[in-house]
Design a protein around this motif. Structure first.
Motif, mmCIF file in Angstrom:
data_model
loop_
_atom_site.group_PDB
_atom_site.id
_atom_site.type_symbol
_atom_site.label_atom_id
_atom_site.label_comp_id
_atom_site.label_asym_id
_atom_site.label_seq_id
_atom_site.Cartn_x
_atom_site.Cartn_y
_atom_site.Cartn_z
ATOM 1 N N PRO A 38 0.767 -1.184 -0.029
ATOM 2 C CA PRO A 38 0.099 -0.050 0.007
ATOM 3 C C PRO A 38 0.714 1.293 0.201
ATOM 4 C CG PRO A 38 -0.888 -1.570 1.414
ATOM 5 C CD PRO A 38 0.694 -2.342 1.230
ATOM 6 N N ALA A 39 0.454 2.203 -0.467
ATOM 7 C CA ALA A 39 1.126 3.613 -0.687
ATOM 8 C C ALA A 39 2.166 3.547 -1.581
ATOM 9 C CB ALA A 39 1.340 4.158 0.864
ATOM 10 N N ARG A 40 2.375 2.869 -2.460
ATOM 11 C CA ARG A 40 3.243 2.999 -3.494
ATOM 12 C C ARG A 40 2.704 3.364 -4.750
ATOM 13 N NH1 ARG A 40 4.799 1.384 1.525
ATOM 14 N NH2 ARG A 40 7.033 1.060 1.677
ATOM 15 N N GLY A 41 1.798 4.039 -4.879
ATOM 16 C CA GLY A 41 1.248 4.683 -6.119
ATOM 17 C C GLY A 41 0.475 3.987 -7.149
ATOM 18 N N GLU A 151 5.393 -3.448 -10.919
ATOM 19 C CA GLU A 151 5.832 -3.383 -9.456
ATOM 20 C C GLU A 151 6.035 -2.122 -9.339
ATOM 21 O OE1 GLU A 151 8.403 -6.335 -7.992
ATOM 22 O OE2 GLU A 151 7.449 -6.309 -5.916
ATOM 23 N N SER A 152 5.582 -1.556 -8.272
ATOM 24 C CA SER A 152 5.967 -0.257 -7.548
ATOM 25 C C SER A 152 6.734 -0.492 -6.352
ATOM 26 C CB SER A 152 4.983 0.816 -7.700
ATOM 27 O OG SER A 152 5.660 1.954 -6.940
ATOM 28 N N VAL A 153 8.077 -0.262 -6.283
ATOM 29 C CA VAL A 153 8.779 -0.531 -5.177
ATOM 30 C C VAL A 153 9.218 0.957 -4.719
ATOM 31 C CG1 VAL A 153 10.718 -1.856 -4.217
ATOM 32 C CG2 VAL A 153 9.612 -2.583 -6.043
ATOM 33 N N ALA A 158 9.766 10.008 2.179
ATOM 34 C CA ALA A 158 9.060 11.349 1.653
ATOM 35 C C ALA A 158 8.061 10.914 0.626
ATOM 36 C CB ALA A 158 10.323 12.531 1.212
ATOM 37 N N ILE A 159 8.384 10.259 -0.056
ATOM 38 C CA ILE A 159 7.374 9.923 -1.246
ATOM 39 C C ILE A 159 6.267 9.063 -0.784
ATOM 40 C CG2 ILE A 159 6.988 8.706 -3.434
ATOM 41 C CD1 ILE A 159 9.862 8.791 -4.231
ATOM 42 N N ILE A 160 6.448 8.116 0.275
ATOM 43 C CA ILE A 160 5.410 7.384 0.901
ATOM 44 C C ILE A 160 4.415 8.261 1.680
ATOM 45 C CG2 ILE A 160 4.800 5.531 2.861
ATOM 46 C CD1 ILE A 160 7.506 4.247 1.557
ATOM 47 N N SER A 162 4.095 11.639 1.269
ATOM 48 C CA SER A 162 3.395 12.246 0.501
ATOM 49 C C SER A 162 1.869 11.598 -0.112
ATOM 50 C CB SER A 162 3.968 12.970 -0.693
ATOM 51 O OG SER A 162 4.081 12.035 -1.776
ATOM 52 N N ASN A 163 2.300 10.178 -0.283
ATOM 53 C CA ASN A 163 1.177 9.518 -0.822
ATOM 54 C C ASN A 163 -0.044 9.216 0.189
ATOM 55 O OD1 ASN A 163 -0.424 6.955 -1.088
ATOM 56 N ND2 ASN A 163 1.032 6.527 -2.838
ATOM 57 N N VAL A 164 0.556 8.857 1.515
ATOM 58 C CA VAL A 164 -0.568 8.697 2.700
ATOM 59 C C VAL A 164 -1.326 9.822 2.977
ATOM 60 C CG1 VAL A 164 -0.717 7.984 5.077
ATOM 61 C CG2 VAL A 164 0.835 7.005 3.761
ATOM 62 N N ASN A 216 11.208 3.544 -6.790
ATOM 63 C CA ASN A 216 11.252 4.959 -6.046
ATOM 64 C C ASN A 216 10.619 6.062 -7.104
ATOM 65 O OD1 ASN A 216 11.889 4.402 -3.300
ATOM 66 N ND2 ASN A 216 14.121 4.436 -4.089
ATOM 67 N N ALA A 217 9.502 5.908 -7.449
ATOM 68 C CA ALA A 217 8.688 6.823 -8.374
ATOM 69 C C ALA A 217 9.348 7.252 -9.826
ATOM 70 C CB ALA A 217 8.287 7.928 -7.522
ATOM 71 N N GLY A 218 10.222 6.101 -10.043
ATOM 72 C CA GLY A 218 10.659 6.154 -11.441
ATOM 73 C C GLY A 218 12.169 6.829 -11.603
ATOM 74 N N PHE A 237 5.726 5.083 -21.363
ATOM 75 C CA PHE A 237 4.924 6.119 -20.707
ATOM 76 C C PHE A 237 5.651 6.253 -19.263
ATOM 77 C CE2 PHE A 237 1.540 8.913 -19.922
ATOM 78 C CZ PHE A 237 1.015 8.676 -18.580
ATOM 79 N N LEU A 238 5.815 5.150 -18.535
ATOM 80 C CA LEU A 238 6.179 4.988 -17.257
ATOM 81 C C LEU A 238 7.608 5.750 -17.040
ATOM 82 C CD1 LEU A 238 4.982 1.468 -15.946
ATOM 83 C CD2 LEU A 238 3.897 3.770 -15.417
ATOM 84 N N MET A 239 8.238 5.637 -18.074
ATOM 85 C CA MET A 239 9.623 6.205 -17.888
ATOM 86 C C MET A 239 9.474 7.764 -18.407
ATOM 87 S SD MET A 239 11.980 3.235 -19.726
ATOM 88 C CE MET A 239 13.206 3.054 -18.636
#
Ligand SMILES: O=c1[nH]cnc2c1c(-c1ccc(Cl)cc1)cn2-c1ccccc1
Length: 450
Positions: A38-41, A151-153, A158-160, A162-164, A216-218, A237-239
């Motif tokens: 959870p919270a990995r986008g 898979e989003s690892v 900080a990123i997590i 901002s997601n939560v 880590n969000a790309g 697209f993801l890149m």
């Protein structure tokens, strides 16, 4: 008057072929399967990818297992549906509800794809165990669906965080049940529960596994066995996407002489009113002080004259892809001329304005195709002002507003107005500044478009 032979509007079916040249005349439906704590986008990627694929013409739909679970859990026990203990691997009842929700979502997904209404389905769930993923792979094989894992690892706090903060605290799981602080704490506990059973994707877990790991969000990627046209578009697209906050400004050129005469297209210069708008636009951006603003302009005179009024020497690029839709044999005519000279063309256009192509000209569908590289570059960039034309801006707005393609040709973009788009997690904030030429005043209206 009949259209000269060969100039009739035609709709060609183009066969795509994958990287090995095997043309999949009959496109194999694609399932994109999200994987991650959870919270990995995962939902962020699912929604954004769905919007991009639909805009480029693939019928796409997201199947979010959380939404299925919430309906089941409401049946079972609303409290269970919300808090962290529901997600404990030791909670046997909850495991049953969760497995049932996943099964219903998968059945609906297969129906959507095999009924012919869809070509891509995105399965948005944690899918954090090898068992769960092998169930999905076997299901796809049985239903003759191509399967691609994203898979989003992410271990960047900080990123997590901002997601939560951005999306979890307002999640339906918590609405009205607890305070933001309590929700955040509960969600962190939910993540701990998932961590206990999380098995990251491994190449060896299945012989025909195709996947991309986004780290880590790309910041980095690991790509394995990409197959076919859709999967390579997804990877591309993801890149190119990023999370950095920024704004995109869109405006048409100022009024041109052809606008004043009600004539289509052409390459006429600005009128006095058009120059007034250009000058007011320059003042706007002097006051707005947008860091690192880049200006992208079409190669039409009316747009270039508008952009060249911008005082400080912004980095301005001229894109042919931003030119107005080419009206072909109707260039320079008024709509009245068209209904008189080409009544059948006028009817065809009214019937299906998105696919209608002017003889020797373009359709909205053609403009979307030539704008795909512009959209991709907009995703890569930070603050950009686009100075272009009505049909082009309709296509760009339809992308950010997630509008159906059938509605695209009817999006309202008045002359002498500036649209400021600020992409958020799951939607786009937009502010429209309309200039009153008499007073020189901008009136501002804001909307949070889906
Ligand atoms: O990798 C993440 N980990 C935690 N959160 C994340 C991400 C991504 C993300 C993932 C892949 C890519 Cl290519 C770009 C961004 C987006 N988000 C997100 C952040 C705030 C609100 C909604 C979503």
């Amino acid at each position: 008057m009949e259209i000269p032979p060969g100039l009739e509007t035609t709709k060609r079916k183009v066969a795509h072929s994958d990287e090995h040249g095997f043309s999949d005349q009959v496109r194999v439906p694609n399932v994109i399967v999200m994987v991650g704590l959870p919270a990995r986008g995962k939902t962020y990627i699912s929604k954004k990818l769905c919007r991009y694929l639909k805009w480029t013409g693939f019928k796409t739909k997201v199947f979010n297992v959380g939404e299925y679970r919430r309906t089941d859990a409401n049946a079972a026990d609303a409290i269970h549906g919300a808090n962290a203990s529901f997600f404990s691997p030791d909670n046997a009842d909850a495991l049953k509800v969760r497995a049932e929700s996943a099964r219903r979502a998968m059945e609906d997904m297969a129906d959507y794809l095999n009924s012919g209404s869809g070509s891509v389905a995105i399965f948005d769930a944690t899918n954090t165990t090898k068992d769960r993923r092998s169930i999905i792979i076997d299901f796809c094989k049985k239903k003759r669906l191509r399967c691609f894992f994203i898979e989003s690892v992410c271990d960047d706090p900080a990123i997590i965080d901002s997601n939560v903060t951005d999306v979890k605290v307002n999640s339906p799981d918590y609405k009205g049940l607890m305070t933001a602080e309590q929700a955040k704490e509960d969600f962190m506990n939910r993540i701990e529960n998932y961590k206990r059973q999380y098995e990251p994707l491994e190449e060896s877990e299945h012989e025909s596994l195709s996947f991309i790991k986004v780290i880590n969000a790309g910041r980095s990627f690991k790509v394995h066995q990409v197959r076919g046209h859709v999967q390579s578009r997804v990877v591309y697209f993801l890149m190119n996407i990023h999370l950095l906050p920024r704004s995109i400004y869109l405006t048409r050129h100022g009024q041109s002489e052809y606008n004043a005469m009600g004539r289509l297209g052409g390459d006429s210069p600005l009128t006095d009113d058009g120059r007034k708008y250009a000058s007011a636009l320059a003042d706007f951006f002097e006051e707005e002080e947008v860091p690192g603003l880049r200006v992208w302009c079409s190669q039409k005179v009316r747009a270039a004259q508008t952009a060249q009024q911008l005082k400080p020497d912004f980095h301005t690029e001229y894109w042919k892809a931003l030119d107005e839709l080419d009206a072909g044999i109707c260039e320079g005519l008024t709509y009245e001329d068209i209904t008189q000279r080409y009544p059948k063309q006028a009817d065809d256009r009214a019937t299906d304005k998105y696919h209608y192509r002017y003889p020797s000209g373009e359709s909205y569908e053609d403009v979307v195709s030539r704008l795909e590289p512009v959209i991709m570059e907009l995703e890569r960039q930070a603050n950009v002002l686009v100075v272009s034309h009505q049909a082009v801006l309709r296509c760009i707005l339809a992308y950010f507003y997630d509008r159906p393609l059938s509605e695209l040709p009817y999006i309202d973009i008045p002359l002498h107005s500036l649209v400021k788009l600020t992409p958020r997690a799951y939607h786009c904030d937009s502010t429209i500044y309309a200039l009153d030429l008499e007073t020189g005043e901008w009136t501002e209206t804001s909307a949070q478009l889906p």
